[in-house]
Design a protein around this motif. Structure first.
Motif, mmCIF file in Angstrom:
data_model
loop_
_atom_site.group_PDB
_atom_site.id
_atom_site.type_symbol
_atom_site.label_atom_id
_atom_site.label_comp_id
_atom_site.label_asym_id
_atom_site.label_seq_id
_atom_site.Cartn_x
_atom_site.Cartn_y
_atom_site.Cartn_z
ATOM 1 N N GLN A 1 -32.088 106.001 0.924
ATOM 2 C CA GLN A 1 -31.006 105.073 1.254
ATOM 3 C C GLN A 1 -29.799 105.271 0.347
ATOM 4 O O GLN A 1 -28.663 105.346 0.797
ATOM 5 N N ASN B 1 -35.399 102.230 9.657
ATOM 6 C CA ASN B 1 -35.433 102.531 11.085
ATOM 7 C C ASN B 1 -35.361 104.048 11.325
ATOM 8 O O ASN B 1 -36.177 104.616 12.068
ATOM 9 N N TYR B 2 -34.430 104.701 10.685
ATOM 10 C CA TYR B 2 -34.271 106.151 10.856
ATOM 11 C C TYR B 2 -35.550 106.894 10.468
ATOM 12 O O TYR B 2 -35.982 107.813 11.169
ATOM 13 N N LEU C 1 -26.403 104.237 3.593
ATOM 14 C CA LEU C 1 -26.519 103.370 4.759
ATOM 15 C C LEU C 1 -27.422 102.212 4.351
ATOM 16 O O LEU C 1 -28.083 102.265 3.315
ATOM 17 N N SER C 2 -27.469 101.183 5.181
ATOM 18 C CA SER C 2 -28.217 99.996 4.778
ATOM 19 C C SER C 2 -29.715 100.289 4.738
ATOM 20 O O SER C 2 -30.205 101.229 5.359
ATOM 21 N N SER D 1 -32.140 98.665 6.072
ATOM 22 C CA SER D 1 -32.813 98.553 7.371
ATOM 23 C C SER D 1 -32.523 99.765 8.250
ATOM 24 O O SER D 1 -33.397 100.228 8.993
ATOM 25 N N THR D 2 -31.312 100.265 8.153
ATOM 26 C CA THR D 2 -30.976 101.462 8.939
ATOM 27 C C THR D 2 -31.848 102.639 8.520
ATOM 28 O O THR D 2 -32.415 103.341 9.368
#
Lengths: 102, 102
Positions: free
Chosen positions: A47, A59-60, A52-53, A55-56
């Motif tokens: 991260q 998810n990724y 990026l956040s 959560s992103t």
DNA sequence: TTTTAATATCGAGATATTTCGATATATGGA
DNA sequence: TCCATATATCGAAATATCTCGATATTAAAA
């Protein structure tokens, strides 16, 4: 090996960059001493590098995992992600087949 | 060779299927006599086979062309599309590099 | 057992893609 | 010139993706 899911996962510059970074552990900060013997990189490091956040990135990494590009291993509160080289090669062979095989 | 655009173009089952069909001219009806000497397949034949609207196919072929996967050649009122084998190989090499090169 | 830290999941707004029908453009023929 | 045919472009509705902040979950530590 779902080629649909794999191409979809690759269809994003950030995710492709993460896959590249994971080629070389030294793209990230050194592991904590208690993780010295573990393969892979924790979500937090990815991260931080990707900007990026949380959560992103979570998810990724889930998408990359479902696509077969990475392997996740949980150790305590950390999840370590590393490339699945075998599957990556399988994917490449499949795309090559689909694009070239007569 | 814009890898971004290329992956995006591949990220659709119908477009991938069209690329496969174009490997073999005999996947489509025979060319009209006056087109016997031309390479490629006209939009109408592709549309018929893909069972999608004319505008969708025209759009798709444009995307595949921008991605470098096909070459378009206009003859009269027809546009003939054929695979760009060289560029397809270049794309595959680029993806392989991005995914595997140290 | 309460707190802290790491990651995952949820819900949502912004943006992109899919796909269509309608219309425009270009070409060849009557 | 007028018409028919092939393709391209436009505008829009439905759906998917991107990305976030907020919240839930899990595990370790105090």
């Amino acid at each position: 090996m779902d080629i649909e899911k794999s191409i979809s996962a690759l269809n994003n510059p950030a995710r492709r960059r993460i896959l590249e970074w994971l080629k070389d552990r030294s793209n990230f900060p050194p592991a904590l001493p208690e993780h010295a013997d573990l393969e892979g990189v924790c979500v937090g490091y990815i991260q931080e590098k990707a900007q990026l956040s949380q959560s992103t990135i979570s998810n990724y990494m889930g998408l990359l995992k479902q696509a077969g590009f990475v392997i996740a291993e949980r150790h305590g509160q950390w999840t370590f992600y590393r490339r699945d080289e075998k599957n990556i090669r399988l994917f490449l062979a499949a795309v090559q087949d689909e694009l070239l095989k007569p």
